[in-house]
Design an enzyme around this catalytic site. Structure first.
Site, short mmCIF file in Angstrom:
data_model
loop_
_atom_site.label_atom_id
_atom_site.label_comp_id
_atom_site.label_asym_id
_atom_site.label_seq_id
_atom_site.Cartn_x
_atom_site.Cartn_y
_atom_site.Cartn_z
N LYS A 30 -1.67 76.72 97.96
CA LYS A 30 -2.40 76.51 96.71
C LYS A 30 -2.90 77.81 96.10
O LYS A 30 -2.99 77.92 94.89
CB LYS A 30 -3.50 75.47 96.85
CG LYS A 30 -4.61 75.78 97.81
CD LYS A 30 -5.56 74.61 97.83
CE LYS A 30 -6.80 74.91 98.66
NZ LYS A 30 -6.56 75.61 99.93
N ARG A 105 -14.06 70.83 97.85
CA ARG A 105 -13.54 70.53 99.19
C ARG A 105 -14.17 69.26 99.74
O ARG A 105 -13.78 68.78 100.79
CB ARG A 105 -13.91 71.66 100.16
CG ARG A 105 -13.10 72.91 100.03
CD ARG A 105 -11.80 72.81 100.78
NE ARG A 105 -11.58 73.85 101.76
CZ ARG A 105 -11.32 75.12 101.52
NH1 ARG A 105 -11.28 75.56 100.29
NH2 ARG A 105 -11.09 75.96 102.49
N ARG A 144 0.22 83.87 108.92
CA ARG A 144 -0.31 84.57 107.75
C ARG A 144 -0.98 85.89 108.17
O ARG A 144 -1.67 85.96 109.17
CB ARG A 144 -1.33 83.67 107.05
CG ARG A 144 -1.89 84.27 105.77
CD ARG A 144 -2.43 83.23 104.83
NE ARG A 144 -3.64 82.59 105.31
CZ ARG A 144 -4.31 81.66 104.62
NH1 ARG A 144 -3.85 81.26 103.44
NH2 ARG A 144 -5.39 81.11 105.10
N ARG A 178 -6.58 87.07 109.67
CA ARG A 178 -7.96 86.69 109.37
C ARG A 178 -8.52 85.93 110.56
O ARG A 178 -7.79 85.14 111.17
CB ARG A 178 -8.00 85.80 108.12
CG ARG A 178 -7.90 86.59 106.86
CD ARG A 178 -7.88 85.82 105.56
NE ARG A 178 -8.16 84.40 105.58
CZ ARG A 178 -7.99 83.60 104.54
NH1 ARG A 178 -7.53 84.09 103.41
NH2 ARG A 178 -8.26 82.33 104.61
N ARG A 189 -10.21 73.88 111.93
CA ARG A 189 -10.34 73.89 110.49
C ARG A 189 -9.69 72.65 109.87
O ARG A 189 -10.27 71.98 109.02
CB ARG A 189 -9.57 75.12 110.01
CG ARG A 189 -10.18 75.90 108.92
CD ARG A 189 -9.35 77.15 108.83
NE ARG A 189 -9.25 77.58 107.46
CZ ARG A 189 -8.41 78.49 107.05
NH1 ARG A 189 -7.56 79.05 107.88
NH2 ARG A 189 -8.40 78.85 105.80
P1 AMP Z 1 -10.04 79.32 101.94
O1 AMP Z 1 -9.60 80.72 101.71
O2 AMP Z 1 -10.06 78.48 100.70
O3 AMP Z 1 -9.29 78.66 103.05
O4 AMP Z 1 -11.58 79.39 102.41
C1 AMP Z 1 -11.97 80.11 103.55
C2 AMP Z 1 -13.26 79.55 104.11
O5 AMP Z 1 -14.31 79.64 103.11
C3 AMP Z 1 -13.22 78.09 104.48
O6 AMP Z 1 -12.71 77.88 105.79
C4 AMP Z 1 -14.68 77.70 104.38
O7 AMP Z 1 -15.41 78.18 105.49
C5 AMP Z 1 -15.14 78.48 103.15
N1 AMP Z 1 -14.94 77.72 101.89
C6 AMP Z 1 -14.11 78.03 100.86
N2 AMP Z 1 -14.23 77.14 99.85
C7 AMP Z 1 -15.14 76.23 100.26
C8 AMP Z 1 -15.69 75.05 99.66
N3 AMP Z 1 -15.31 74.61 98.45
N4 AMP Z 1 -16.64 74.37 100.37
C9 AMP Z 1 -17.06 74.79 101.57
N5 AMP Z 1 -16.57 75.87 102.20
C10 AMP Z 1 -15.62 76.61 101.55
#
Ligand code: AMP
Length: 237
Positions: A30, A105, A144, A178, A189
């Site tokens: 995404k 989310r 990744r 990461r 996750r």
């Molecule tokens: P992502 O890069 O979108 O996978 O986000 C990395 C991490 O940031 C996630 O595993 C969460 O810990 C946090 N995170 C990102 N977006 C959200 C959201 N909308 N709500 C809660 N936690 C978020």
């Protein structure tokens, strides 16, 4: 009603009414598609994950608040996440609109977004869901790598390897995994993040704005379909 007695969401100056939500599990692609769509539609790409990672790197107060969640692959609490997103959408470069990537989310975040948009008579034009089976997600995520530069260029050892192993093609910095992309963290996750994501999907299905696309095919084909869906949704608005 005066400002002092107003209840409910407070208007956000300049909050953009052209808004698309990109949905998909971590690893569904995404981020890549949101970036392409943002370019194609002339909108800002807003990733809450990127906002949190920037805060972590900068060691800001927000970084300290979110570190324990992000590094363990847990969702950051809704109130804090909504606050960060609201601030970002209130900035000047978000005036024309945004593609949201990684937000909402949870169902509570989707409800908060609607409340935020309704203040400007806006709405989510379309929620675009990239569907990918779980086994494929784990395979993709553990492959990744991101570079050490603050811009974090993204590679995948399987589908998008760098020209020189372990080195960023763009800035020559070292590629790293990461902390939240390690296999045990990935499984934790997905287990935590998929159930609320399905609630968000149901929420947008009920609102009649959900569009699902099959995510296990050529990246350009997916972009083309998403662009078609987004433009069609805008014409309906
Ligand atoms: P992502 O890069 O979108 O996978 O986000 C990395 C991490 O940031 C996630 O595993 C969460 O810990 C946090 N995170 C990102 N977006 C959200 C959201 N909308 N709500 C809660 N936690 C978020």
């Amino acid at each position: 009603m005066t400002q002092a007695t107003r209840t409910g969401p407070v208007p956000v100056p300049g909050l953009a009414p052209r808004l698309f939500v990109m949905l998909g599990a971590p690893g569904a692609g995404k981020g890549t598609q949101a970036e392409r769509l943002a370019t194609g539609l002339g909108l800002l790409h807003v990733s809450t994950g990127d906002l949190f990672r920037t805060a972590l790197r900068e060691g800001s107060a927000l970084g300290d608040e979110v570190r324990r969640y992000v590094e363990k692959g847990q969702l950051v609490p809704d109130a804090l996440t909504v606050r960060v997103l609201t601030e970002r959408l209130g900035q000047a470069d978000a005036q024309a609109g945004a593609i949201l990537d990684g937000f909402p989310r949870t169902r509570a975040q989707a409800v908060a977004l609607d409340a935020l948009l309704s203040v400007r008579s806006g709405r989510v034009a379309a929620a675009l869901y990239i569907e990918v089976p779980s086994a494929e997600l784990v395979r993709r995520l553990s492959s990744r790598r991101v570079c050490a530069d603050p811009r974090q260029h993204v590679y995948n050892l399987v589908s998008r390897p760098p020209r020189v192993a372990g080195t960023c093609d763009i800035d020559g910095t070292t590629l790293e995994q990461r902390p939240d992309d390690r296999p045990d963290t990935i499984r934790a996750r997905l287990e935590r993040q998929l159930p609320p994501m399905y609630e968000v999907i149901d929420y947008y299905a009920d609102a009649g704005v959900l569009h699902a696309v099959h995510g296990e095919r050529d990246v350009n084909e997916i972009t083309d379909e998403l662009m078609r869906l987004a433009l069609r949704a805008e014409r309906r608005d």
